[in-house]
Design an enzyme around this catalytic site. Structure first.
Site, PDB file in Angstrom:
ATOM      1  N   ASN A   9       0.855  -1.191   0.000  1.00 17.65           N
ATOM      2  CA  ASN A   9       0.000   0.000   0.000  1.00 17.65           C
ATOM      3  C   ASN A   9       0.885   1.232   0.000  1.00 17.65           C
ATOM      4  OD1 ASN A   9      -1.939   1.971   0.370  1.00 17.65           O
ATOM      5  ND2 ASN A   9      -2.413   1.408   2.481  1.00 17.65           N
ATOM      6  N   TRP A  10       0.978   1.896  -1.166  1.00 18.72           N
ATOM      7  CA  TRP A  10       1.848   3.066  -1.261  1.00 18.72           C
ATOM      8  C   TRP A  10       1.245   4.302  -0.605  1.00 18.72           C
ATOM      9  CZ3 TRP A  10       4.656   3.380  -6.695  1.00 18.72           C
ATOM     10  CH2 TRP A  10       5.532   2.296  -6.802  1.00 18.72           C
ATOM     11  N   LYS A  11      -0.025   4.253  -0.265  1.00 17.36           N
ATOM     12  CA  LYS A  11      -0.709   5.386   0.363  1.00 17.36           C
ATOM     13  C   LYS A  11      -0.528   6.650  -0.494  1.00 17.36           C
ATOM     14  CE  LYS A  11      -0.226   3.139   4.823  1.00 17.36           C
ATOM     15  NZ  LYS A  11      -0.028   3.281   6.278  1.00 17.36           N
ATOM     16  N   HIS A  93      -9.410   0.845   5.341  1.00 18.83           N
ATOM     17  CA  HIS A  93      -8.146   1.062   6.040  1.00 18.83           C
ATOM     18  C   HIS A  93      -8.387   2.039   7.182  1.00 18.83           C
ATOM     19  CE1 HIS A  93      -3.989   2.255   6.833  1.00 18.83           C
ATOM     20  NE2 HIS A  93      -3.621   1.173   6.169  1.00 18.83           N
ATOM     21  N   GLU A  95      -6.851   4.506   8.172  1.00 18.82           N
ATOM     22  CA  GLU A  95      -6.671   5.915   7.816  1.00 18.82           C
ATOM     23  C   GLU A  95      -7.893   6.464   7.098  1.00 18.82           C
ATOM     24  OE1 GLU A  95      -1.919   5.028   7.562  1.00 18.82           O
ATOM     25  OE2 GLU A  95      -3.031   5.347   5.702  1.00 18.82           O
ATOM     26  N   GLU A 163      -4.930  -5.063  10.742  1.00 21.99           N
ATOM     27  CA  GLU A 163      -3.937  -4.027  10.970  1.00 21.99           C
ATOM     28  C   GLU A 163      -4.230  -3.313  12.284  1.00 21.99           C
ATOM     29  OE1 GLU A 163      -1.910  -2.535   7.011  1.00 21.99           O
ATOM     30  OE2 GLU A 163      -3.742  -1.447   7.429  1.00 21.99           O
ATOM     31  N   GLY A 169       2.938   2.058  10.980  1.00 25.00           N
ATOM     32  CA  GLY A 169       3.945   3.099  10.816  1.00 25.00           C
ATOM     33  C   GLY A 169       4.652   3.524  12.088  1.00 25.00           C
ATOM     34  N   SER A 209       3.647  -2.231  10.499  1.00 15.38           N
ATOM     35  CA  SER A 209       5.102  -2.214  10.684  1.00 15.38           C
ATOM     36  C   SER A 209       5.762  -3.530  10.279  1.00 15.38           C
ATOM     37  CB  SER A 209       5.454  -1.859  12.137  1.00 15.38           C
ATOM     38  OG  SER A 209       5.065  -0.537  12.443  1.00 15.38           O
ATOM     39  N   GLY A 230       3.045  -1.259   4.257  1.00 18.00           N
ATOM     40  CA  GLY A 230       3.024   0.160   3.956  1.00 18.00           C
ATOM     41  C   GLY A 230       4.371   0.659   3.479  1.00 18.00           C
ATOM     42  N   GLY A 231       5.090   1.365   4.335  1.00 18.38           N
ATOM     43  CA  GLY A 231       6.328   2.032   3.959  1.00 18.38           C
ATOM     44  C   GLY A 231       7.367   1.133   3.331  1.00 18.38           C
TER      45      GLY A 231
END
Length: 249
Positions: A9-11, A93, A95, A163, A169, A209, A230-231
């Protein structure tokens, strides 16, 4: 047998230059026994699909509207995602739930539309730190599943991603026992609602994470069929290391 899946997920990250990471990732994994999915921002979706067209990598969206079309400025429909080259979409998600006040019924409506359009719906569930500390995790997860997952869910069109909000993150990760408890609970709830056949065929991802240093041990946990990353999915080498850990799990 459930095919393992790792989704990135590049967000809200990435412009055209980031597509080089997809080219590098394709070169690192010309073939793979696991499914590889990248969900870039909408501005890159069509170009990303073209970039990975002849590779093992698929692309997906990060959200879609519940309506097929209409006066919804700035939104994207499931059919638009499909037309751009997506085969999946992330829904619910944390967010989106927090930043856009999305409720379970909103996510359920989006998932229904996505499934009807032929997309796989990756429905996210997860608890806050306060809910975890209050020992309400399973109640929260159960409520999110009941409210967010539509009745037409199958092993082909539904993926559930756990999640924990407090781990996204932050570098914090639940214990392996805590991850296993939630994934076993999700599996049991799916089997009870949809029957053993469907319940056992839905893939369950862990997110929060996930990185190369902890992926292997997470993938060894009961009912963890992969990860929503994610990251660490933004760089080909980091994501490749996680893919490699899943291939060996």
């Amino acid at each position: 047998m459930r095919r393992k899946l790792v989704a990135g997920n590049w967000k809200m990250n990435g412009t055209g230059v980031a597509l080089s990471e997809l080219k590098d990732l394709s070169a690192l994994h010309p073939t793979s026994p696991v499914e590889i999915l990248i969900c870039p921002p909408a501005t890159l979706l069509h170009r990303a699909a073209n970039t990975v067209e002849s590779s093992e990598i698929a692309v997906g969206g990060q959200d879609c509207h519940a309506a097929l079309s209409g006066a919804h400025t700035g939104d994207l429909s499931a059919e638009m995602l499909l037309d751009a080259g997506a085969n999946a979409v992330i829904l619910g998600h944390s967010e989106r739930r927090e930043d856009h006040d999305e409720q379970n019924e909103d996510i359920r409506a989006k998932a229904r539309t996505a499934m009807d359009a032929g997309l796989k719906a990756i429905i996210c569930v997860g608890e806050s730190l306060e809910q975890r500390e209050a020992a309400n995790t399973l109640d929260i997860i159960g409520g999110q599943m009941s409210g967010s997952i539509p009745d037409q869910a199958t092993g082909e069109n539904l993926i559930v991603a756990y999640e924990p909000i407090w781990a996204i993150g932050t570098g914090k990760v639940p214990t392996l026992e805590e991850i296993g408890e939630v994934h076993d609970f999700i599996r049991a709830r799916l089997e009870r609602r949809f029957g053993e056949g469907v319940g056992r065929s839905v893939r369950l991802l862990y997110g929060g994470s996930v990185k190369p240093s902890n992926a292997a041990e997470i993938f060894g946990v009961s009912n963890v069929d992969g990860a929503l990353v994610g990251g660490a999915s933004l760089k080909a080498q980091d994501f490749s290391d996680i893919i490699g850990a899943l291939e060996e799990a």
